[in-house]
Structure formats: C-alpha cells, structure tokens
Design an enzyme around this catalytic site. Structure first.
Site, PDB file in Angstrom:
ATOM      1  CB  SER A 137      -0.876  -0.044   1.261  1.00 52.18           C
ATOM      2  OG  SER A 137      -1.642   1.122   1.385  1.00 52.18           O
ATOM      3  CE  LYS A 163      -4.794  -0.152   0.337  1.00 50.12           C
ATOM      4  NZ  LYS A 163      -5.551  -0.989   1.276  1.00 50.12           N
ATOM      5  CE  LYS A 165      -4.145   3.456   2.367  1.00 55.86           C
ATOM      6  NZ  LYS A 165      -5.397   2.928   2.955  1.00 55.86           N
ATOM      7  CG  ASP A 190      -7.956   2.085   0.682  1.00 55.44           C
ATOM      8  OD1 ASP A 190      -9.131   2.503   0.762  1.00 55.44           O
ATOM      9  OD2 ASP A 190      -7.356   1.535   1.635  1.00 55.44           O
ATOM     10  CD  GLU A 215      -9.014  -1.082   0.456  1.00 59.54           C
ATOM     11  OE1 GLU A 215      -8.035  -1.206  -0.323  1.00 59.54           O
ATOM     12  OE2 GLU A 215      -8.916  -1.248   1.683  1.00 59.54           O
ATOM     13  CG  ASP A 240     -10.774  -1.563   4.635  1.00 57.37           C
ATOM     14  OD1 ASP A 240     -11.085  -2.110   5.701  1.00 57.37           O
ATOM     15  OD2 ASP A 240      -9.676  -0.964   4.507  1.00 57.37           O
ATOM     16  CE  LYS A 264      -7.580  -3.012   6.413  1.00 57.17           C
ATOM     17  NZ  LYS A 264      -7.809  -1.549   6.467  1.00 57.17           N
ATOM     18  N   GLY A 292      -4.347  -4.786   5.710  1.00 55.35           N
ATOM     19  CA  GLY A 292      -3.259  -4.591   6.657  1.00 55.35           C
ATOM     20  C   GLY A 292      -3.493  -3.334   7.461  1.00 55.35           C
TER      21      GLY A 292
HETATM   22  O1  SMG Z   1      -0.481  -2.769   6.660  1.00 46.45           O
HETATM   23  O2  SMG Z   1       0.192  -2.305   4.666  1.00 46.45           O
HETATM   24  C1  SMG Z   1      -0.522  -2.102   5.631  1.00 46.45           C
HETATM   25  C2  SMG Z   1      -1.504  -0.952   5.573  1.00 46.45           C
HETATM   26  C3  SMG Z   1      -2.373  -1.058   4.395  1.00 46.45           C
HETATM   27  O3  SMG Z   1      -3.436   0.790   3.417  1.00 46.45           O
HETATM   28  C4  SMG Z   1      -3.411   0.025   4.331  1.00 46.45           C
HETATM   29  N1  SMG Z   1      -4.316   0.063   5.328  1.00 46.45           N
HETATM   30  O4  SMG Z   1      -7.562   1.283   4.626  1.00 46.45           O
HETATM   31  O5  SMG Z   1      -6.587  -0.482   3.976  1.00 46.45           O
HETATM   32  C5  SMG Z   1      -6.576   0.564   4.623  1.00 46.45           C
HETATM   33  C6  SMG Z   1      -5.372   1.024   5.396  1.00 46.45           C
HETATM   34  C7  SMG Z   1      -5.708   1.277   6.813  1.00 46.45           C
HETATM   35  C8  SMG Z   1      -4.597   1.801   7.628  1.00 46.45           C
HETATM   36  S1  SMG Z   1      -4.166   3.369   7.163  1.00 46.45           S
HETATM   37  C9  SMG Z   1      -3.526   4.158   8.487  1.00 46.45           C
HETATM   38 MG    MG Z   2      -8.595   0.217   3.058  1.00 47.95          MG
END
Ligand code: SMG
Ligand code: MG
Length: 367
Positions: A137, A163, A165, A190, A215, A240, A264, A292
C-alpha cells in the site's frame, strides 16, 4: 485465575510517513496484548487501532481503556483454564463495538490455546498454502516524482500488486502516471471514505486504467451510496471499513455495494469471524484479500495464516516488515519473490524479541 493479561504499549518509527485521506503518521503506536498462563506460556495479539479515530471509531488509548474496564473483566470467568475460541467470542459479544480491542484479546487467547494443542493458526483456520502473494500500500506522497520513486522501489523488491491511496485532488493523474510507467502491474486504489455519492462520474475516469478494484470510496455506513457508485463505475468496488461482521458482508453483497471484500481480522473482532466472512464469500464467488493495519510481526504473522485460506485469491496488504519498520518487534518477515512464508509453528508462530519489546515499549500494564 490462571490466565492474566499484560498490555504492552510500543512506539515504533515508520521508515517513511504514511499519509492517507484521513491523516498522516510517522510513528506507529502499537498495542500488544499478552495472555500469560500460570505455566509461563504466553499468547500474543496485536491491537490494530490507530492513535486517533481516523480510519474507524476506535483509537488506541480508548482500546486500552475498554480492555481494562470492560472486556477483560467480562472474560474473567473463562480464565480458569485456556478458553475455547468460540466461548471467548460469545463472552465478548455482550459488549458492543470495539472489534479491534476484542480481536487483540481473543487472538492472544487463541495463540495460547493453539500452543497448548501444538497447532498452528494456519492449520486451525484451514490454510491451503505455505506462502502467500504480497501487495503493498502506497501512501499519498508530496509529488508525482516521489510517488513514482516509491512505487518503483516496491516493484524492484518484487511486490505482486500496488495499491495507491487516493483522495479528491490525488487520484486520476496519480493512477495515470503509475499505470503508464508499469502497464502490466496489478494496480488498485483505496480512498478510505474520502468521496461522496455524487462522485461516480469522476471515479469512472479510473476505468481506463485497468484497476483491480476501488476500495471504500464512501463512508462506512453508506451501502446505498456504494451501490450507486457501483452502477456508474465499471471497476469493481471493494469494501473495507464497511465490513464489520458476517451480516454486514452478506448485506453489502446482496445490496450490490461490493463485489470484492477486504478482510481485516481487527475490524471484524478476530480471526473466527474473519474466517466466517471468508467462507461466506467463497460460497458467493466474492474474491477476498487480506488487509493490513501496519502490523508488527505479531499481527502480520496471524494475517499470513488467514491469507493462506483458499478464498484469498488476490494479493493482500501483507507486506514485508521493512515496508514500515527498520526494526520490527519480532524477527522480520522478508519478501521472497513477492511472497511471504505462512508461519507453521504452534499458534501465530512468532513472539516478540524480548530486547526489542523492551526497547520499543513506552508502558506496560497488568490487567
Ligand atoms: O499494513 O500495509 C498495511 C496498511 C495497508 O493501506 C493500508 N491500510 O484502509 O486499507 C486501509 C489502510 C488502513 C490503515 S491506514 C492508516
Ligand atoms: Mg482500506
């Protein structure tokens, strides 16, 4: 009582700041729950809350509070011996909400219970793989140049899926640039709830970049909005934050709000429910993947066991330890050909390294 808990608070610096549509962090506040038995065996679980309620309503100091004041006292009658996983879940279900705190406690107890039975979490859950494909991510950076540099470094390390953001103002162009640079890469985005119901036409501009999924574009409670966006956008919508239980997963699928689900364990209250959502999705031909929460090796190990179940057909956010941490609290998970190994030792299969735990720890309370 033969089992007691220790709640360890840690601070671990991130290798680079991680910015999402709801905020930025450069240090991870980690909570590790240790369930200690009379015989000196420990089970471990990670609480995946953020320091502030940006991703969801839970946050770290609140999670510690609810564990101490309500969840641990609720479990107390069960702690004479190592309790059955189902009994733990049903005892905790009398308290509303707080799935991340519940997941941390129930995973610590599950780790202990599995160690007593010399069974790995992967075996217990029904894993069918001993390695899983990993994605990564990528936070929102300060410029397109730094985005391309960061993505390039992950591609070079062998990650099988990227992925990005996104948020309004950092979406179509960022995706276009990454897609142009890596035409074949598995790519997804995402939004962490940053868009509105009226943004369907805007998000449909992403259709031309062959994304696996978008996402969580809208707020967590907006199933209707996600169904509306799904009708305007050809790229699959993946929920999610909205998926909090088997019932919400079933509802979102039936409602046309999602065609792929990010699972998750922390968000759904633990690994038993995570597996049940997986089973539901397999039965409905809904692909799933493992999300994650910037876990240390403790949470990561358990996620790898889950990601080895047969319905996890897309690479997860199960990155290597060095994606976030120069030094982890456990032995690090190291990427090999875009994959991580599924732990095979009893329980979650890993423990903190005592010196690292001590060096990273800011507080520990017995509860
Ligand atoms: O553990 O690689 C990881 C984080 C992956 O983007 C990630 N998580 O919305 O999926 C999600 C985010 C939530 C945590 S962002 C602070
Ligand atoms: Mg997410």
């Amino acid at each position: 009582m033969t089992i007691s808990f220790q709640i360890h608070s840690l601070e671990i610096p991130l290798v680079r700041p991680f910015r999402t549509s709801f905020g930025s962090q450069s240090v991870r506040d980690v909570v590790l729950v240790e369930a200690v038995s009379d015989s000196g065996v420990s089970g471990w679980g990670e609480c995946v809350t953020m320091a502030w309620p940006g991703y969801s309503a839970e946050y770290t100091s609140g999670a510690i509070d609810v564990m101490q004041k309500f969840l641990i006292p609720t479990l107390e009658p069960l702690l004479e011996t190592s309790p059955e996983p189902d009994a733990v879940r049903s005892a905790l279900s009398v308290m509303q909400g707080h799935p991340m705190a519940k997941s941390a406690l129930s995973t610590a107890l599950l780790d202990l219970w599995l160690k007593e039975r010399e069974t790995s979490l992967a075996n217990y859950l029904g894993a069918v793989k001993d390695k899983v494909d990993c994605g990564v991510s990528v936070g929102i950076p300060s410029s397109i140049d730094s985005l391309l540099e960061e993505v390039g470094s992950y591609v070079d390390q062998g990650y099988k899926r990227i992925k990005l953001k996104i948020e309004p103002g950092w979406d179509i162009d960022a995706v276009r640039q990454v897609r142009n640079a890596w035409p074949e890469m598995l790519l997804q985005v995402d939004a962490n709830q940053a868009y509105e119901r009226t943004d369907g036409a805007h998000l449909a501009q992403l259709d031309q970049y062959d994304l696996l999924l978008i996402e969580q574009p809208l707020p967590e409670d907006d199933f209707l909005g996600h169904a509306m966006i799904s009708r305007e956008v050809n790229t699959p919508i993946c929920l999610d934050e909205s998926i909090l239980s088997v019932a919400s997963a079933q509802g979102a699928i039936e409602f046309g709000a999602t065609t792929i689900i990010n699972i998750k364990p922390g968000r759904v209250g633990g690994y038993l429910t995570a597996k049940e959502i997986h089973d539901l999705c397999v039965g409905q031909d809904i692909p799933v993947w493992c999300g994650g929460m910037l876990e240390t090796g403790i949470g990561r190990a358990a996620n790898l066991a889950l990601a080895a179940l047969p319905g996890f057909v897309l690479p997860g956010d199960t990155s290597a330890s060095n994606r976030y941490y120069a030094e982890d609290v456990t032995q690090p998970f190291v990427l090999d050909n875009g994959q991580l190994p599924v732990p095979s030792k009893p329980g979650i299969g890993i423990e903190p390294i005592p010196e690292n735990l001590e060096a990273m720890r800011t507080a520990v309370v017995k509860a």
